[in-house]
Design a protein around this motif. Structure first.
Motif, short mmCIF file in Angstrom:
data_model
loop_
_atom_site.label_atom_id
_atom_site.label_comp_id
_atom_site.label_asym_id
_atom_site.label_seq_id
_atom_site.Cartn_x
_atom_site.Cartn_y
_atom_site.Cartn_z
N ASN A 229 0.86 -1.17 0.00
CA ASN A 229 0.00 0.00 0.00
C ASN A 229 0.91 1.23 0.00
OD1 ASN A 229 -1.97 1.97 0.63
ND2 ASN A 229 -3.15 0.49 1.82
N ILE A 230 0.89 2.01 -1.08
CA ILE A 230 1.81 3.15 -1.22
C ILE A 230 1.02 4.42 -1.52
CG2 ILE A 230 3.74 1.69 -1.95
CD1 ILE A 230 3.12 2.52 -4.86
N GLN A 231 1.73 5.52 -1.71
CA GLN A 231 1.05 6.80 -1.89
C GLN A 231 0.09 6.79 -3.09
OE1 GLN A 231 2.99 10.16 -3.76
NE2 GLN A 231 2.52 11.47 -2.00
N LEU A 232 0.53 6.26 -4.23
CA LEU A 232 -0.29 6.31 -5.43
C LEU A 232 -1.30 5.17 -5.53
CD1 LEU A 232 2.34 7.32 -8.17
CD2 LEU A 232 1.01 8.78 -6.62
N ILE A 233 -1.11 4.15 -4.71
CA ILE A 233 -2.02 3.00 -4.69
C ILE A 233 -2.38 2.76 -3.22
CG2 ILE A 233 -2.34 0.58 -5.37
CD1 ILE A 233 0.08 0.99 -7.29
N ASN A 234 -3.39 3.49 -2.78
CA ASN A 234 -3.69 3.55 -1.35
C ASN A 234 -5.12 3.10 -1.08
OD1 ASN A 234 -3.54 4.10 1.36
ND2 ASN A 234 -3.71 6.32 1.14
N TRP A 235 -5.27 2.10 -0.25
CA TRP A 235 -6.60 1.58 0.08
C TRP A 235 -6.66 1.15 1.54
CZ3 TRP A 235 -2.80 -1.48 -1.92
CH2 TRP A 235 -2.58 -2.73 -1.32
N GLN A 236 -7.87 0.97 2.01
CA GLN A 236 -8.13 0.43 3.34
C GLN A 236 -8.90 -0.88 3.19
OE1 GLN A 236 -6.81 1.91 6.00
NE2 GLN A 236 -6.01 3.53 4.67
N PRO B 85 -14.46 -1.11 -2.83
CA PRO B 85 -13.88 -1.88 -3.94
C PRO B 85 -13.00 -3.03 -3.47
CG PRO B 85 -12.81 0.27 -3.74
CD PRO B 85 -14.00 0.30 -2.85
N ILE B 86 -12.40 -2.90 -2.29
CA ILE B 86 -11.56 -3.98 -1.77
C ILE B 86 -12.43 -5.15 -1.31
CG2 ILE B 86 -9.79 -4.58 -0.09
CD1 ILE B 86 -9.05 -2.46 -2.33
N ALA B 87 -13.56 -4.84 -0.68
CA ALA B 87 -14.50 -5.89 -0.30
C ALA B 87 -15.07 -6.57 -1.54
CB ALA B 87 -15.64 -5.28 0.55
N LYS B 88 -15.32 -5.78 -2.58
CA LYS B 88 -15.83 -6.32 -3.84
C LYS B 88 -14.80 -7.27 -4.47
CE LYS B 88 -18.72 -6.61 -7.32
NZ LYS B 88 -20.04 -7.28 -7.18
N GLU C 171 -8.28 8.60 -4.89
CA GLU C 171 -8.78 7.92 -3.71
C GLU C 171 -9.72 6.84 -4.21
OE1 GLU C 171 -10.50 10.52 -0.85
OE2 GLU C 171 -8.77 11.89 -0.81
N VAL C 172 -9.27 5.58 -4.14
CA VAL C 172 -9.98 4.51 -4.85
C VAL C 172 -11.41 4.30 -4.33
CG1 VAL C 172 -7.84 3.36 -5.53
CG2 VAL C 172 -8.95 2.74 -3.36
N ALA C 173 -11.63 4.49 -3.04
CA ALA C 173 -12.98 4.33 -2.51
C ALA C 173 -13.92 5.37 -3.11
CB ALA C 173 -12.98 4.43 -0.99
N GLN C 174 -13.40 6.59 -3.31
CA GLN C 174 -14.22 7.65 -3.89
C GLN C 174 -14.47 7.40 -5.38
OE1 GLN C 174 -15.58 10.27 -1.99
NE2 GLN C 174 -16.81 10.39 -3.86
N LEU D 158 -7.25 2.09 -9.16
CA LEU D 158 -8.30 1.21 -8.66
C LEU D 158 -7.98 -0.26 -8.96
CD1 LEU D 158 -11.10 0.84 -7.39
CD2 LEU D 158 -12.10 1.26 -9.67
N MET D 159 -7.57 -0.53 -10.18
CA MET D 159 -7.20 -1.90 -10.55
C MET D 159 -6.06 -2.41 -9.67
SD MET D 159 -8.75 -3.51 -13.20
CE MET D 159 -7.45 -4.51 -13.91
N ALA D 160 -5.03 -1.57 -9.49
CA ALA D 160 -3.87 -1.98 -8.69
C ALA D 160 -4.26 -2.26 -7.24
CB ALA D 160 -2.77 -0.93 -8.76
N SER D 161 -5.11 -1.41 -6.69
CA SER D 161 -5.54 -1.59 -5.30
C SER D 161 -6.32 -2.89 -5.13
CB SER D 161 -6.40 -0.41 -4.85
OG SER D 161 -5.66 0.79 -4.87
N MET D 162 -7.27 -3.14 -6.00
CA MET D 162 -8.09 -4.33 -5.89
C MET D 162 -7.27 -5.61 -6.11
SD MET D 162 -11.53 -2.94 -7.89
CE MET D 162 -12.56 -4.39 -7.55
#
Length: 367
Positions: free
Chosen positions: A219-226, A231-234, A277-280, A295-299
């Motif tokens: 999890n880095i600055q440009l690819i940041n999620w919780q 989208p992570i739950a999805k 902000e991927v959630a947004q 978003l793709m990278a985070s998921m």
């Protein structure tokens, strides 16, 4: 009278003897003349048989019982009998498939260790401006709380990456060491005025990154999620029951291109230094190429698939662009995936390939 009779008898005896000798020796000469051709024929026949035997040996070579180290007749003295290889039983480094043409083999590096489970790094609170505690995992953490904006520069050899640091930040932010093992120079700059910055801190760190693939799971600055982001739950739901990395990738990619539409208004208004902000983005249901790639990278990273966010150019898209590269661990290869382009193809009802050819992409940076 008696004397004449004796002379006549002698003459007759002489004539008879002469005739007898002539007959005998004449026949003997005839017999001798007949013997010479017979001998010549026998000699000729013998010679022909020998010649025929030699000729036969020239074409019908008898099987040799030489050893593997003995030179074969008629071959170069250094040539040895080739060892037999069974086509029905595999022999190390010798069996060639009969269904495909033989090709030159290229030595390849060992396949990287499979990163099937995210190797997340827990960032501990720190008062250090530059924290290199996680360098061996391919991360450096910056705690920037300056009143002015700043810059972070990470250098290795002749390659450098520059990031924005935001004024008044209260969070620790992680940045990747994606250039492999070696010595990195890390510089933090604080803005003075205009385009002028001063060096706030400089660090040298030797990074020995044992698992390079794990750099692309962080999890880095440009690819940041919780973990509780929608989208992570999805993503976790989508990969259930999927056996291969490609199946997981296809499921997440399909969800993104169906859920996110391209936002042309945002493209016209986006400010410099924008970070998704991927959630947004998921909540809005629209975004620009940077949003799609982040978003793709985070998921994908959240589900254990090493993924790069890549920036550069492609003839498919006008201007500066962002896309992804995903590592398929069970196949041992990186593939290019482009959700932005595919979402527009989908909207237009046109076909597209999940994996894109590298020849159509000019990579400048990867994260």
């Amino acid at each position: 009278m008696l004397q004449k009779r004796t002379s006549l008898a002698s003459w007759l005896l002489f004539v008879c003897l002469a005739a007898f000798c002539l007959f005998v020796f004449g026949n003997a000469g005839s017999a001798m003349s007949n013997i010479v051709p017979v001998q010549a024929a026998e000699e000729a026949t013998t010679a022909n048989k020998q010649a025929a035997a030699v000729a036969t040996k020239s074409y019908a070579v008898q099987p040799q019982t030489t050893s593997a180290d003995q030179a074969l007749p008629g071959a170069n003295a250094t040539a040895t009998r080739p060892q037999q290889v069974s086509l029905d039983k595999a022999q190390p480094s010798t069996q060639v498939s009969r269904s495909k043409p033989a090709v030159a083999l290229v030595a390849t590096a060992p396949k990287p260790a499979e990163a099937s489970v995210p190797q997340q790094v827990t960032i501990q609170p720190s008062n250090q401006l530059v924290d290199t505690t996680c360098a061996q995992q391919g991360l450096v953490v910056v705690n920037y709380a300056g009143e002015r904006k700043g810059k972070l520069r990470i250098e290795k050899d002749s390659t450098q990456y520059t990031y924005d640091l935001f004024a008044g930040s209260t969070e620790s932010v992680a940045f990747p060491l994606q250039l492999g093992s070696g010595q990195y120079t890390i510089k933090v700059y604080e803005h003075i005025e205009g385009k002028r910055y001063r060096v706030a801190q400089q660090e040298q760190v030797q990074a020995n990154i044992a698992q390079p693939l794990n750099v692309y799971l962080h999890n880095i600055q440009l690819i940041n999620w919780q973990a509780n982001d929608a989208p992570i739950a999805k993503a976790a739901q989508l990969v259930q029951g999927k056996a291969t990395a490609e199946q997981k990738l296809a499921a997440i990619h399909g969800a993104v291109i169906n859920h996110i539409a391209y936002d042309y208004q945002k493209l016209a208004e986006v400010a410099a230094g924008y970070i998704p902000e991927v959630a947004q983005v998921w909540a809005d249901g629209k975004g620009i190429c940077f949003d799609y790639a982040a978003l793709m990278a985070s998921m994908l990273r959240s589900q254990g698939l090493p993924t790069k966010l890549v920036k550069g150019y492609s003839p498919n898209i006008k201007g500066y662009h962002a896309w992804n590269e995903v590592y398929l661990a069970d196949e041992g290869r990186w593939v290019i995936v482009e959700a932005t382009y595919d979402s527009q193809k989908l909207a237009a009802g046109q076909d597209f390939d999940l994996f894109k050819p590298a020849s159509q992409y000019q990579k400048l940076y990867e994260y």
